[in-house]
Each structure stands twice: as C-alpha cells, then as structure tokens.
Design an enzyme around this catalytic site. Structure first.
Site, PDB file in Angstrom:
ATOM      1  CG  ASP A  44      -7.940   4.055  -4.804  1.00  0.00           C
ATOM      2  OD1 ASP A  44      -9.177   3.943  -4.919  1.00  0.00           O
ATOM      3  OD2 ASP A  44      -7.138   3.474  -5.558  1.00  0.00           O
ATOM      4  CD  GLU A  88      -2.967  -0.809  -0.091  1.00  0.00           C
ATOM      5  OE1 GLU A  88      -2.980   0.297  -0.661  1.00  0.00           O
ATOM      6  OE2 GLU A  88      -3.656  -1.770  -0.472  1.00  0.00           O
ATOM      7  CE1 TYR A 128      -6.958   2.819  -0.824  1.00  0.00           C
ATOM      8  CE2 TYR A 128      -4.605   3.157  -0.445  1.00  0.00           C
ATOM      9  CZ  TYR A 128      -5.634   2.391  -0.957  1.00  0.00           C
ATOM     10  OH  TYR A 128      -5.377   1.217  -1.558  1.00  0.00           O
TER      11      TYR A 128
END
Length: 366
Positions: A153, A53, A135
């Site tokens: 996102d 991520e 996010y």
DNA sequence: TACTCGTGGGA
DNA sequence: TTCCCAAGAGT
C-alpha cells in the site's frame, strides 16, 4: 517530461543488498512491542479482515473505525451482509466516500455467501472478487490465511522506497510491482500477515510522509535513505491533476410537505446515491426561474471532491400542492417524493446532505 | 497509462 | 489558504 517532480536527475542508486533476516527480526520485534492495537487485529476471520481492508482503502483509520464497528453490529457475518439491500449498505456507508467500495462490498458478500460464507483462501482467488485489487488480496491472504505474499500500500511504498533509496513513484503500478518483487524474498513464511502489518504501522507512525521519525525507527541501521539523509526524496510523486471548479444551484422542491430526490446513475460520481436536483452555473439565474415568494435561501456551500470543487447555492422551492408545476429532473424522470422520515433513511453524499440538514433545521417538510 | 472516484485531517 | 495524502480499485 512534463512531470518535473519525477524528473529530478540525481544519480540512480544501485539496488542495495537486501538482508532479509535482519529486516524481519527488527521489524517483527518492533511490531510485537510497538504495533498499534486495532480492533480487526483481535479477530482471525476473513470477513472482519476483508471489511476493514475495504474501508481503509484511501481512508484514515480514525475515520473508518466507527463505520467498521457499525457494520459488524448490523451484519455480524458475511451472510448477514449478503442479505441486506444495496441501499441499506450504502446508507451505513454514508459519509465514508468512494461509494463504489460499498457497492462492490455488497457484491462480494453475495458471492461469498454463495460459497457457504467461505472467502477464497488465496490471494489469486481473492483478487477475482469485486473491490479486491492487488494490495487488498495480499493483505487478506497474508493476514487471514497466512499466505507468504506482499501487500504493498502507500505506506509500504514509502518505507521500501526509502529503505532501498530507489526512485519509485507512488501510485505507479509498475513501481508497486517492483516493490512486491523486492519484498518477496523478505516476507517471513511463518508470520506474513504480521510482517505486512508491521510495515504499514511503520509507515503510519515512524516513516511518515513528512518529518519521518528516523530516530525511533527499527530499520534505521538498514535504511539507505536515512544513511544519506535523503528521506524526503522518497517516494517520488506524480504531479497532481488540477481541481475542476464547478458552480451548482441546488434546488430542493417541496410539495405537500414532501421533498423530491433522484437516484444517481449506476456509473460516475455518487452513483447509487440519492441527490436533490441541481443546475449548472451556466443555467439562468434563480430570479428568472422562481419568484422570490416561492423560494427559501438555503445558503452557500463549497464541497471538495478528489478533483472537483463544487460551489453550491441551495434553494428550497415551495410548490403549490394543486399545481403540477415542477420541472423534470436531470434524468428526465418525475423524481421520488419523500417525507422527512424517508429522507433520513436514504443514502446521500455529504455534498448534498449538507442541504438536507439545513432543510430539517427549517422545519418545512414533515 | 492516466483518469475517476469522497471525505476529513494535518502541516 | 493551500496542498498533501490516507491499508486503492476499476476502467
């Protein structure tokens, strides 16, 4: 209103009724058959999810993929990463950009290592860690810990803005929160991570920024924009800032086969990385600084940052070993003199490493 | 809130 | 060529 792109004044669509079960079923069924096969989806541990991520923030998957594999090879566990030096982490990150991500990655690794290698198992806890925003906290919490929470996102903003035909603006925090709110009753409690990733896959492979492939979209029958033919209106975009033009003269000093570099300040552009000396374009011409016999032309190069554009001219400056005729660096320090091997081991941004490569090709340093 | 922070790929 | 934008966060 200075931003005409946000202004377009057609009617505001009423918020359409949401069909949570219809969205879940269509999306998860599609994801099970057509979701992308990505390496971090084969793992359950929070470390791998978190690493992916962070790398994928503002970065395309194909770009991040080799870095992801390299990090897991170098540091298989978060405790391994915590034991690395920041410089080692930055070196492994070299070329991936947004280098504060790497430094925050390292800080978080040390924090988590202090918790016996256990990440906080909730979005609220993850959100406290350096480099993890709304996010990323939602993504890790939903994927690794099955928390029923959105992860909004850029893909999700686009998909939901079209699905609901709402004038939400990409990059506006208030609108991102509106989308989180819109999604909350829709997140399936049994598969929140798969649902969030399905939305992202949909945005990346079907609900594209331009020329969306609506004919192949599992949500088409529920999509307000598709029914109106207004897909390309959503999401709205901010007017981009103008790119600043800057001219730089890069000076690579060589003495006794060693090259001088400096470590950039803790804040600002390329912080924590190493760089060669450079002068601004307002400085005197190279001919008035160094005699022609003592310099080698390393050529011109244009480097484009997010909103800067550097036009660079590189010079290799050959200093006499007996003379101490090297000027102070920008930071007022003597700088760091490195051999070729050492120069290879330090982290340096692409903007400057272009000249490092040219230097090596010339074989002046040892 | 708006700006800063890299790099590469695609239309 | 130029512009957009990509699993955003920090300030």
């Amino acid at each position: 209103m200075k931003d005409k792109r946000i202004e377009h004044d057609d009617q505001i669509n009423p918020m359409p009724a949401v069909d949570p079960q219809g969205i879940r079923e269509r999306l998860l069924n599609w994801y099970d058959h057509s979701g992308r096969d990505l390496p971090w989806r084969q793992r359950q541990d929070a470390y791998a999810i978190w690493l992916s991520e962070i790398m994928l923030q503002q970065t395309q998957i194909q770009t991040a993929l080799p870095f992801y594999q390299r990090f897991l090879t170098l540091w298989p566990q978060v405790t391994d990463l915590a034991l690395a030096t920041e410089e080692q982490v930055l070196k492994a990150w070299e070329g991936l950009g947004y280098y504060s991500r790497a430094r925050n990655l390292h800080r978080t690794a040390k924090i988590v290592a202090g918790r016996e290698g256990q990440f906080p198992p909730s979005a609220a806890g993850l959100r406290q860690l350096p480099g993890i925003g709304a996010y990323t906290a939602g993504a890790i919490a939903s994927i690794a810990f099955h928390e029923a929470i959105p992860a909004v996102d850029g893909n999700v903003v686009r998909v939901i803005a079209r699905l609901a035909a709402q004038p939400w603006v990409r990059g506006r925090e208030a609108d991102r929160k509106s989308i989180e709110h819109w999604l909350e009753p829709v997140i399936p409690p049994d598969r929140p991570g798969d649902f969030n990733q399905a939305l992202m896959d949909l945005g990346a492979t079907r609900c594209l920024p331009s020329n969306p492939r609506c004919a192949d979209c599992p949500l088409r029958s529920l999509c307000v924009a598709a029914s109106e033919g207004t897909q390309d209106r959503y999401p709205l975009r901010r007017a981009p800032n103008k790119q600043a033009e800057e001219k730089k003269v890069v000076l690579i000093f060589c003495r006794d086969g060693r090259i001088r570099v400096n470590r950039q300040d803790e804040e600002g552009l390329l912080s924590g990385l190493y760089a060669f000396d450079w002068l601004d374009s307002t400085d005197p011409d190279i001919d008035t600084i160094w005699p022609e016999a003592e310099r080698v032309n390393l050529g011109h190069h244009v480097h484009i940052f997010s909103h800067r554009r550097w036009q660079m001219q590189g010079w290799l400056i050959l200093l006499d070993s007996s003379e101490n005729n090297c000027p102070e660096s920008q930071s007022g320090e003597e700088g760091i003199w490195l051999t070729r091997r050492q120069l290879d081991e330090i982290p340096m941004a692409r903007a400057l490493s272009v000249f490092r490569d040219r230097l090596f090709a010339l074989d002046y340093c040892r």
